[in-house]
Design a protein around this motif. Structure first.
Motif, PDB file in Angstrom:
ATOM      1  N   GLU A 120       0.831  -1.078   0.037  1.00 49.74           N
ATOM      2  CA  GLU A 120       0.101   0.110   0.005  1.00 49.74           C
ATOM      3  C   GLU A 120       0.907   1.169   0.114  1.00 49.74           C
ATOM      4  O   GLU A 120       0.724   2.064  -0.707  1.00 49.74           O
ATOM      5  CB  GLU A 120      -0.782   0.039   1.316  1.00 49.74           C
ATOM      6  CG  GLU A 120      -1.981   1.292   1.326  1.00 49.74           C
ATOM      7  CD  GLU A 120      -2.433   1.401   2.482  1.00 49.74           C
ATOM      8  OE1 GLU A 120      -3.677   1.950   2.610  1.00 49.74           O
ATOM      9  OE2 GLU A 120      -2.019   0.845   3.641  1.00 49.74           O
ATOM     10  N   GLN A 123       2.181   1.758  -3.422  1.00 51.50           N
ATOM     11  CA  GLN A 123       1.197   2.118  -4.323  1.00 51.50           C
ATOM     12  C   GLN A 123       0.736   3.876  -4.241  1.00 51.50           C
ATOM     13  O   GLN A 123       0.898   4.419  -5.026  1.00 51.50           O
ATOM     14  CB  GLN A 123      -0.221   1.477  -4.130  1.00 51.50           C
ATOM     15  CG  GLN A 123      -0.085   0.380  -4.702  1.00 51.50           C
ATOM     16  CD  GLN A 123      -1.546  -0.423  -4.824  1.00 51.50           C
ATOM     17  OE1 GLN A 123      -2.480   0.116  -4.161  1.00 51.50           O
ATOM     18  NE2 GLN A 123      -1.780  -1.400  -5.889  1.00 51.50           N
ATOM     19  N   SER A 126       3.320   5.666  -5.972  1.00 61.57           N
ATOM     20  CA  SER A 126       3.327   5.220  -7.559  1.00 61.57           C
ATOM     21  C   SER A 126       4.224   4.380  -7.931  1.00 61.57           C
ATOM     22  O   SER A 126       4.802   4.450  -9.092  1.00 61.57           O
ATOM     23  CB  SER A 126       3.462   6.848  -8.189  1.00 61.57           C
ATOM     24  OG  SER A 126       2.413   7.811  -7.810  1.00 61.57           O
ATOM     25  N   VAL A 128       4.961   0.398  -8.703  1.00 63.32           N
ATOM     26  CA  VAL A 128       4.403  -0.981  -8.843  1.00 63.32           C
ATOM     27  C   VAL A 128       5.659  -2.037  -8.876  1.00 63.32           C
ATOM     28  O   VAL A 128       6.736  -1.718  -9.554  1.00 63.32           O
ATOM     29  CB  VAL A 128       3.660  -1.363 -10.329  1.00 63.32           C
ATOM     30  CG1 VAL A 128       3.431  -2.857 -10.362  1.00 63.32           C
ATOM     31  CG2 VAL A 128       2.619  -0.097 -10.336  1.00 63.32           C
ATOM     32  N   ALA A 161      -0.199   4.426  -8.398  1.00 60.32           N
ATOM     33  CA  ALA A 161       0.097   3.280  -8.923  1.00 60.32           C
ATOM     34  C   ALA A 161      -1.475   2.323  -8.558  1.00 60.32           C
ATOM     35  O   ALA A 161      -1.304   1.158  -7.986  1.00 60.32           O
ATOM     36  CB  ALA A 161       1.136   2.458  -8.872  1.00 60.32           C
ATOM     37  N   LYS A 162      -2.424   3.182  -8.823  1.00 62.43           N
ATOM     38  CA  LYS A 162      -3.710   2.187  -8.608  1.00 62.43           C
ATOM     39  C   LYS A 162      -4.586   1.878  -9.699  1.00 62.43           C
ATOM     40  O   LYS A 162      -4.275   2.083 -10.695  1.00 62.43           O
ATOM     41  CB  LYS A 162      -4.609   2.915  -7.348  1.00 62.43           C
ATOM     42  CG  LYS A 162      -3.647   2.926  -6.061  1.00 62.43           C
ATOM     43  CD  LYS A 162      -4.617   3.881  -4.989  1.00 62.43           C
ATOM     44  CE  LYS A 162      -3.695   3.823  -3.724  1.00 62.43           C
ATOM     45  NZ  LYS A 162      -4.692   4.650  -2.586  1.00 62.43           N
ATOM     46  N   ASP A 196      -0.216  -2.170 -13.953  1.00 62.29           N
ATOM     47  CA  ASP A 196      -0.768  -1.125 -12.885  1.00 62.29           C
ATOM     48  C   ASP A 196      -0.598  -1.838 -11.845  1.00 62.29           C
ATOM     49  O   ASP A 196      -0.505  -2.858 -11.755  1.00 62.29           O
ATOM     50  CB  ASP A 196      -2.083  -0.361 -13.385  1.00 62.29           C
ATOM     51  CG  ASP A 196      -3.432  -1.261 -13.342  1.00 62.29           C
ATOM     52  OD1 ASP A 196      -3.001  -2.325 -12.888  1.00 62.29           O
ATOM     53  OD2 ASP A 196      -3.946  -1.056 -14.186  1.00 62.29           O
ATOM     54  N   GLY A 197      -1.270  -0.985 -10.629  1.00 63.26           N
ATOM     55  CA  GLY A 197      -1.244  -1.582  -9.206  1.00 63.26           C
ATOM     56  C   GLY A 197      -1.683  -2.806  -8.887  1.00 63.26           C
ATOM     57  O   GLY A 197      -1.502  -3.594  -8.143  1.00 63.26           O
ATOM     58  N   ASP A 263      -7.224  -1.484  -5.145  1.00 72.12           N
ATOM     59  CA  ASP A 263      -5.900  -1.142  -4.244  1.00 72.12           C
ATOM     60  C   ASP A 263      -5.722  -1.940  -3.055  1.00 72.12           C
ATOM     61  O   ASP A 263      -6.576  -2.607  -2.569  1.00 72.12           O
ATOM     62  CB  ASP A 263      -5.669   0.460  -3.821  1.00 72.12           C
ATOM     63  CG  ASP A 263      -6.855   0.877  -3.028  1.00 72.12           C
ATOM     64  OD1 ASP A 263      -7.375   0.321  -2.116  1.00 72.12           O
ATOM     65  OD2 ASP A 263      -7.543   2.013  -3.520  1.00 72.12           O
TER      66      ASP A 263
END
Length: 286
Positions: A120, A123, A126, A128, A161-162, A196-197, A263
């Motif tokens: 978390e 993320q 930003s 990954v 990055a979600k 992405d995340g 997320d």
């Protein structure tokens, strides 16, 4: 490997080899502490792309300051080689732990919460990771989890990055190169799509499943079969675990990322709810 780096770091022993780098235990004479030093592997020393990813991973991890992420202290150079100086974690990897014993339900939830907390934080910065697996998760002697090796990490400039925040990797993704460890890849990694995340959320789900079942749900002798399984195989459970825990794992490993958790804060919320349920059940009078 040099016995002493930068007239300061004395190499004690090799800790491990894998991915792009070798990791050594060293003594830091300046700060009077033990550190882990990662050097790019000999096969990659003259590979500019590998060198770039090595540095990129260190840069990504150095942006994180969280108790569940291995701390990067600095990057030094000597004799045309780069070395990442990082926190030495005295413990075992989750991979090693799972080979020793099966985890209790309480241990699974505790470790899962700590991994989710570290990711978390990534993320929110930003980042990954793109290579979440038991071998990149260390558990120290006080049972604290540390996420290691951001060597394949990607920073998403100007975006979290979600969900729907795509991380393009023009140097690699456009060439169709698959990044990550086969049996922990997300379907989008297998297909060579941008990540992405939610890519990390899928891999996290695989790790969580492995903590429960003591086996990887997709792994096969041949990598091509493993990749096929990731894209097409359904996942089942043999161990009797709470319905909510199964639901968490299942949602994290949805083939289509738009149906996964968006997320890690959502995962943490569900894990805490599960933890509360178990505590209430344990305290319920007979």
């Amino acid at each position: 490997m040099e016995a002493i780096i930068k007239n300061r770091f004395r190499i004690v022993k090799l800790l491990g080899q894998g991915g792009m780098g070798d990791v050594f235990l060293a003594e830091d004479s300046k700060h009077g502490r033990q550190v882990a030093i990662k050097r790019i592997g000999a096969d990659f020393i003259h590979d500019m792309d590998a060198e770039s990813h090595f540095r990129h991973g260190a840069l990504a991890a150095s942006r994180l300051n969280h108790p569940n992420v291995c701390t990067i202290y600095e990057i030094v150079e000597e004799n045309d080689s780069a070395f990442i100086i990082m926190q030495y974690v005295d413990g075992v990897t989750l991979d090693q732990l799972l080979k020793i014993k099966s985890l209790t339900l309480e241990q699974v939830i505790d470790i899962a919460l700590q991994i989710a907390a570290g990711l978390e934080a990534a993320q929110d910065r930003s980042i990954v990771h793109r290579d979440i697996k038991p071998g990149n998760i260390m558990i120290d002697c006080s049972s604290q989890v540390k996420i290691l090796d951001f060597g394949l990490a990607k920073i998403c400039p100007g975006a979290i990055a979600k969900e729907n925040k795509v991380c393009a990797d023009p140097e690699l993704s456009d060439q169709g190169i698959i990044m990550g460890t086969a049996s922990y890849m997300s379907p989008e990694q297998v297909k060579g799509l941008h990540t992405d995340g939610r890519t990390d959320i899928f891999s996290y789900g695989v790790v969580l499943y492995e903590m429960i079942e003591s086996k990887n749900p997709f792994s096969a002798r041949e990598n091509i079969v493993t990749l096929y399984n990731i894209l097409h195989s359904k996942v089942g459970f043999s161990r009797d675990v709470p319905k909510l825990l199964r639901a968490i794992v299942t949602k994290a490993m949805r083939k289509n990322r738009k149906y996964r958790y968006k997320d890690f804060s959502e995962i943490i919320k569900d894990l805490l709810a599960l933890q509360k349920q178990l505590a209430q059940a344990a305290n319920r009078p007979l």
